[in-house]
Design an enzyme around this catalytic site. Structure first.
Site, PDB file in Angstrom:
ATOM      1  N   SER A   1     -34.491 -55.691  36.573  1.00 37.53           N
ATOM      2  CA  SER A   1     -33.728 -56.838  36.060  1.00 37.53           C
ATOM      3  C   SER A   1     -32.478 -57.192  36.849  1.00 37.53           C
ATOM      4  O   SER A   1     -31.875 -58.231  36.583  1.00 37.53           O
ATOM      5  CB  SER A   1     -33.355 -56.598  34.610  1.00 37.53           C
TER       6      SER A   1
ATOM      7  N   TYR B   1     -28.074 -55.400  28.426  1.00 33.50           N
ATOM      8  CA  TYR B   1     -28.934 -55.475  27.254  1.00 33.50           C
ATOM      9  C   TYR B   1     -28.090 -55.519  25.970  1.00 33.50           C
ATOM     10  O   TYR B   1     -27.067 -56.191  25.949  1.00 33.50           O
ATOM     11  CB  TYR B   1     -29.931 -54.291  27.236  1.00 33.50           C
TER      12      TYR B   1
ATOM     13  N   LYS C   1     -32.619 -60.528  38.261  1.00 35.43           N
ATOM     14  CA  LYS C   1     -32.360 -61.725  37.452  1.00 35.43           C
ATOM     15  C   LYS C   1     -31.052 -62.402  37.886  1.00 35.43           C
ATOM     16  O   LYS C   1     -30.888 -63.609  37.760  1.00 35.43           O
ATOM     17  CB  LYS C   1     -32.312 -61.362  35.966  1.00 35.43           C
TER      18      LYS C   1
ATOM     19  N   VAL D   1     -34.292 -51.617  34.402  1.00 39.41           N
ATOM     20  CA  VAL D   1     -34.974 -50.438  33.861  1.00 39.41           C
ATOM     21  C   VAL D   1     -35.437 -49.462  34.948  1.00 39.41           C
ATOM     22  O   VAL D   1     -35.869 -48.357  34.644  1.00 39.41           O
ATOM     23  CB  VAL D   1     -36.166 -50.795  32.939  1.00 39.41           C
TER      24      VAL D   1
ATOM     25  N   TYR E   1     -42.260 -63.529  38.898  1.00 35.39           N
ATOM     26  CA  TYR E   1     -41.237 -62.726  38.221  1.00 35.39           C
ATOM     27  C   TYR E   1     -41.524 -61.225  38.381  1.00 35.39           C
ATOM     28  O   TYR E   1     -40.618 -60.423  38.632  1.00 35.39           O
ATOM     29  CB  TYR E   1     -41.190 -63.121  36.738  1.00 35.39           C
TER      30      TYR E   1
HETATM   31  N1  GLU Z   1     -39.890 -56.042  34.912  1.00 39.06           N
HETATM   32  C1  GLU Z   1     -39.245 -55.588  33.713  1.00 39.06           C
HETATM   33  C2  GLU Z   1     -39.733 -56.371  32.509  1.00 39.06           C
HETATM   34  O1  GLU Z   1     -39.879 -57.544  32.600  1.00 39.06           O
HETATM   35  C3  GLU Z   1     -37.770 -55.726  33.880  1.00 39.06           C
HETATM   36  C4  GLU Z   1     -37.046 -55.159  32.745  1.00 39.06           C
HETATM   37  C5  GLU Z   1     -35.619 -54.832  33.017  1.00 39.06           C
HETATM   38  O2  GLU Z   1     -35.261 -54.249  34.045  1.00 39.06           O
HETATM   39  O3  GLU Z   1     -34.828 -55.196  32.136  1.00 39.06           O
HETATM   40  O4  GLU Z   1     -39.961 -55.821  31.484  1.00 39.06           O
END
Ligand code: GLU
Length: 335
Positions: free
Chosen positions: A86, A264, A89, A282, A212
């Site tokens: 993430s 989060y 992002k 994660v 993604y």
């Molecule tokens: N590829 C993971 C998902 O979409 C990323 C989650 C993360 O790092 O928050 O669940």
């Protein structure tokens, strides 16, 4: 060495004009201290909902800091590759802000914390796909769908290129993680489809989910992510390559989303205790940004219940406190 030679050497070392070892830098001291303090900490568990992440060595632990003038401080496993997850992002958001503008992100994705877990379907239903932010999966999928490009390949090329501009080197994906996530990705497909049904996804949902997933599988090191974080600390200019990756105005917006939604469900606690805009993934990586000063990245796979790396959070918290880098620290004018 004989006593006479030792004395001679000491005398030579104190002669003016001869190079002397530089005194240790406060950032280097803080990095080393955090690494020593937490290297044997045994809390948390690797993410396991993406099977390949459960297999990463939980002992890996690296801390890297890059300052806005390009000084680098590192300790531990800073060259170990791991999937960015993430943290990507942040980069996808930067790409869309640069090509489509701040208004597009505000109107088509949203920038408010949802108050729900990062892959919540309830959050989508609550606002019919509105009021998301680019760091929860529905908003992240919408953001990736907005990356410039007519085809999935064009979008992917752009996503990869901006990661390379942020880190200052050529990158690839961790194929094992990509395949593992692609094979167990039902939830993200469902999120993309639901967002599409509400008119809040702006490209084909299956293709968007694939771009993604590739984006989350980009293989990076803690050293790479520290350069990325330092680029944000430096108003969008990569302090190592000198390249302006994102405009200062957009950096300000990215940092705002990192502050409100970067960790989060513990984003509020993080801001309360540490104060730095940050983003976690994660895979076990966390970046944090001390605007105008430095970027920091820590990699350590075991996560706490909220999904944030345990050692990374503790290390960044300590380093921030030692270096007095919390931007909210009270600084009153001298009477
Ligand atoms: N590829 C993971 C998902 O979409 C990323 C989650 C993360 O790092 O928050 O669940």
């Amino acid at each position: 060495m004989s006593r006479a030679r030792t004395l001679l050497l000491l005398a030579a070392l104190s002669l003016p004009g001869l190079p002397r070892a530089a005194p240790p830098h406060p950032i280097g001291i803080a990095v080393d201290a955090a690494w020593e303090k937490y290297r044997n900490l045994d809390e948390g568990k690797n993410a396991s909902y993406i099977p390949a992440l459960a297999r990463v060595d939980p002992k890996l632990f690296g801390i890297a800091v890059v300052t806005v003038d390009g000084k680098t401080f590192q300790k531990g496993d800073v060259t170990a590759l791991f999937s960015i997850q993430s943290v990507s992002k942040v980069v996808a958001l930067a790409s869309v802000l640069e090509t489509s503008g701040a208004r597009t992100v505000l109107d088509k994705v949203g920038v408010d914390a949802t108050g729900q877990v990062f892959n919540s379907i309830v959050a989508i239903e609550q606002h019919q796909g509105r009021e998301m932010n680019p760091f929860v999966n529905p908003g992240a999928l919408a953001t990736t769908s907005l990356v410039a490009g007519k085809t999935a390949e064009e979008k992917w090329a752009r996503v990869l290129a901006i990661h390379e501009a942020f880190t200052g080197r050529k990158l690839g994906i961790d194929e094992e993680v990509y395949r593992s996530e692609a094979a167990s990705n039902e939830r993200n497909h469902a999120i993309a489809k639901l967002m599409h049904a509400y008119g809040r996804l702006y490209f084909d949902p299956v293709a968007t989910t694939d771009v993604y997933t590739r984006q989350c599988s980009i293989a990076v090191t803690a050293a790479d992510l520290a350069v990325l974080a330092a680029t944000l600390a430096n108003g969008g200019r990569n302090p190592i390559t000198g390249k302006q990756v994102v405009s200062p105005d957009n950096v300000q917006r990215i940092l705002a989303v990192m502050a409100t939604a970067g960790l989060y469900d513990d984003s509020g606690i993080w801001l309360y205790e540490v104060g730095l805009p940050a983003k976690s993934g994660v895979g076990g990586g966390i970046i944090a940004v001390a605007p105008g000063r430095f970027g920091i990245a820590v990699f350590s796979p075991p996560l706490d219940a909220a999904g944030n790396s345990v050692r990374a959070q503790r290390s960044i918290r300590d380093i921030t406190a030692t270096l007095r880098a919390n931007p909210y620290e009270a600084r009153s004018a001298k009477p």
